[in-house]
Design an enzyme around this catalytic site. Structure first.
Site, PDB file in Angstrom:
ATOM      1  N   TYR A 177     -29.492  13.066  13.364  1.00 20.82           N
ATOM      2  CA  TYR A 177     -29.850  11.705  13.945  1.00 20.82           C
ATOM      3  C   TYR A 177     -29.235  11.349  15.018  1.00 20.82           C
ATOM      4  CZ  TYR A 177     -28.097   8.637   9.805  1.00 20.82           C
ATOM      5  OH  TYR A 177     -28.092   7.723   8.447  1.00 20.82           O
TER       6      TYR A 177
ATOM      7  N   LYS B 226     -24.020  22.469   3.945  1.00 23.78           N
ATOM      8  CA  LYS B 226     -24.617  22.831   3.246  1.00 23.78           C
ATOM      9  C   LYS B 226     -25.205  24.592   3.984  1.00 23.78           C
ATOM     10  CE  LYS B 226     -28.875  22.515   0.285  1.00 23.78           C
ATOM     11  NZ  LYS B 226     -28.013  22.886  -0.940  1.00 23.78           N
TER      12      LYS B 226
ATOM     13  N   ASP C  25     -25.323  19.013  -1.907  1.00 29.76           N
ATOM     14  CA  ASP C  25     -25.770  18.958  -3.339  1.00 29.76           C
ATOM     15  C   ASP C  25     -24.498  18.525  -4.492  1.00 29.76           C
ATOM     16  OD1 ASP C  25     -25.570  21.714  -3.596  1.00 29.76           O
ATOM     17  OD2 ASP C  25     -27.505  22.016  -4.027  1.00 29.76           O
TER      18      ASP C  25
ATOM     19  N   ASP D 165     -24.183   9.993   5.186  1.00 32.03           N
ATOM     20  CA  ASP D 165     -24.454   8.696   5.376  1.00 32.03           C
ATOM     21  C   ASP D 165     -25.285   8.302   3.492  1.00 32.03           C
ATOM     22  OD1 ASP D 165     -26.404   6.646   5.406  1.00 32.03           O
ATOM     23  OD2 ASP D 165     -27.847   7.307   5.154  1.00 32.03           O
TER      24      ASP D 165
ATOM     25  N   ASP E 138     -22.861   5.837   0.292  1.00 29.29           N
ATOM     26  CA  ASP E 138     -23.254   5.054  -0.731  1.00 29.29           C
ATOM     27  C   ASP E 138     -23.041   5.131  -1.840  1.00 29.29           C
ATOM     28  OD1 ASP E 138     -25.648   3.719   1.854  1.00 29.29           O
ATOM     29  OD2 ASP E 138     -27.094   3.763   0.638  1.00 29.29           O
TER      30      ASP E 138
HETATM   31  C1  IPM Z   1     -25.181   3.036   7.580  1.00 30.25           C
HETATM   32  C2  IPM Z   1     -26.792   2.585   8.041  1.00 30.25           C
HETATM   33  C3  IPM Z   1     -26.972   3.288   9.298  1.00 30.25           C
HETATM   34  C4  IPM Z   1     -27.205   4.744   8.891  1.00 30.25           C
HETATM   35  C5  IPM Z   1     -28.461   2.645   9.686  1.00 30.25           C
HETATM   36  C6  IPM Z   1     -28.933   0.959   9.146  1.00 30.25           C
HETATM   37  C7  IPM Z   1     -28.928   3.152  10.675  1.00 30.25           C
HETATM   38  O1  IPM Z   1     -27.707   3.395   6.402  1.00 30.25           O
HETATM   39  O2  IPM Z   1     -24.623   2.421   8.199  1.00 30.25           O
HETATM   40  O3  IPM Z   1     -25.176   3.978   6.469  1.00 30.25           O
HETATM   41  O4  IPM Z   1     -28.652   5.056   8.487  1.00 30.25           O
HETATM   42  O5  IPM Z   1     -26.092   5.421   9.213  1.00 30.25           O
HETATM   43 MG    MG Z   2     -25.950   4.318   4.685  1.00 29.26          MG
END
Ligand code: IPM
Ligand code: MG
Length: 367
Positions: free
Chosen positions: A142, A192, A225, A249, A253
């Site tokens: 990042y 990884k 993975d 990240d 999710d």
């Molecule tokens: C998260 C989001 C952020 C990230 C974005 C909005 C920059 O997806 O907090 O998971 O990628 O960290």
């Molecule tokens: Mg995210």
């Protein structure tokens, strides 16, 4: 005694709606539990671009550094797609994370009993699920240099750099081991190392911190993975997952959706202790700004409300109030109160964002 301070940044899309409901909770705790905060409010992301011409104004940044905790809604939206990269809403969020040095991002994926039939996985796989993802938040790909796009026409190159230092890995590893000791005492470190040198360094440093400082905690290592696959196969095998910024990240999710909806998952981003002993901290839902449903009263405010519960627990030593709030959310869900994201069939009708907030306040009042 001075009151603890809070900077509220609703942001874009559904951010203002879910934050309005969180403010109801904050107000209720002030009126009924004597839990009062000095609250400051400002804009962030696209809203900040609209007002200040930058996604995170210097004054907002200075305030964020000064308060005890920041509570953020969400940033981003298609309206800002055409902006220069440096002005995009997400840059505002990343500036806060970086300059506050919030290196440990805690993303708990817990399955509420009332929602276990709602997951895309079988209820027996996710009933009682309680995972904590610790995502490194201020380094890795990042922020790594060099980065950018060079060249022209048919000969362009896009570059990002995955880079971790010993110190960066060690400090977030300590956060994960500390948390594990207060939970199931197990850490699974994810990278990884089979293809990335930064992954080899990550693995070695995590192992070193384990061996020298936390030998009592059970440590395992897994490729990212495989971790993604294991999360949807047998998610309950995990206690604490420790991983880098990008893998964290993605995996968060995935873990969030196991619990039924992205609209349920809170997060805490913690840095080093300040002079008053509290960690630098920002709390925000894991979900984004959901521009497709913004302004329609459809958004689920629970992730934001539970993020405030994390603030009570991690910044303000108010674990009892956090328990109370989490129990209120649980009881509302158990009664079948659902925003649209938590409904499977067309038969039931969803409540609005405000109705969900009101139901949680009512549950608090009844507790
Ligand atoms: C998260 C989001 C952020 C990230 C974005 C909005 C920059 O997806 O907090 O998971 O990628 O960290
Ligand atoms: Mg995210």
């Amino acid at each position: 005694m001075t009151k603890p301070s809070l900077l509220v940044l609703p942001g874009d899309g559904i951010g203002p709606e879910i934050m309005a409901e969180t403010r109801k909770i904050i107000d209720w705790l002030a009126a009924n539990r004597g839990l009062e905060f000095d609250i400051y409010e400002d804009v962030i992301g696209g809203a900040a671009y609209d007002r200040y011409g930058t996604p995170c104004d210097d004054r907002t940044m200075a305030k964020a550094q000064e308060v005890d905790a920041v509570l953020l809604g969400a940033v981003g939206g298609p309206r800002y797609d055409g902006l220069d990269f440096s002005l995009k809403p997400e840059r505002g969020l990343l500036r806060l994370r970086k300059e506050m040095d919030l290196y440990a991002n805690l993303r708990p994926a817990q399955c509420f009993d009332a929602l276990k039939d709602f997951s895309s996985l079988k209820p027996e796989l996710i009933g009682g699920l309680d995972i904590m993802i610790v995502r490194e938040l201020t380094s890795g790909i990042y922020f790594g240099e060099p980065r950018g796009i060079s060249g022209e026409g048919d000969d362009r190159v896009g570059i990002n750099t995955q880079r971790y230092t010993t110190a960066e890995v060690r400090r977030v590893a300590r956060s994960a081991f500390e948390l594990a000791r207060r939970r199931g005492n197990r850490v699974c470190s994810v990278e990884k190392a089979n293809v990335m040198e930064s992954g080899i360094l990550w693995r070695e440093e995590v192992q070193h911190i384990h061996d020298t400082e936390y030998p009592d905690v059970e440590l395992s290592h897994m490729y990212a993975d495989n971790c993604a696959m294991q999360l949807v196969r047998t998610p309950k095998q995990f206690d604490v997952i420790l991983t880098d910024n990008l893998f964290g990240d993605l995996l968060s999710d995935c873990a969030a959706m196991l619990t039924g909806s992205l609209g349920m998952l809170p997060s805490a981003s913690l840095g080093a202790p300040m002079d008053n002993g509290r960690p630098k901290a920002m709390y925000e839902p894991v979900h984004g700004s959901a521009p497709d449903i913004a302004g329609q009263g459809k958004a689920n405010p629970i992730a934001c409300i539970l993020s405030f519960a994390m603030a009570l627990r991690y910044s303000f030593d108010e674990g009892d109030a956090a328990d109370l709030l989490e129990a209120a959310v649980e009881s509302v869900l158990a009664k079948g109160v659902r925003t649209g994201d938590l409904l499977q069939s067309d038969g039931q009708s969803p409540v609005s964002t405000a109705e969900m907030g009101d139901a949680i306040v009512a549950a608090l009042a009844a507790s």
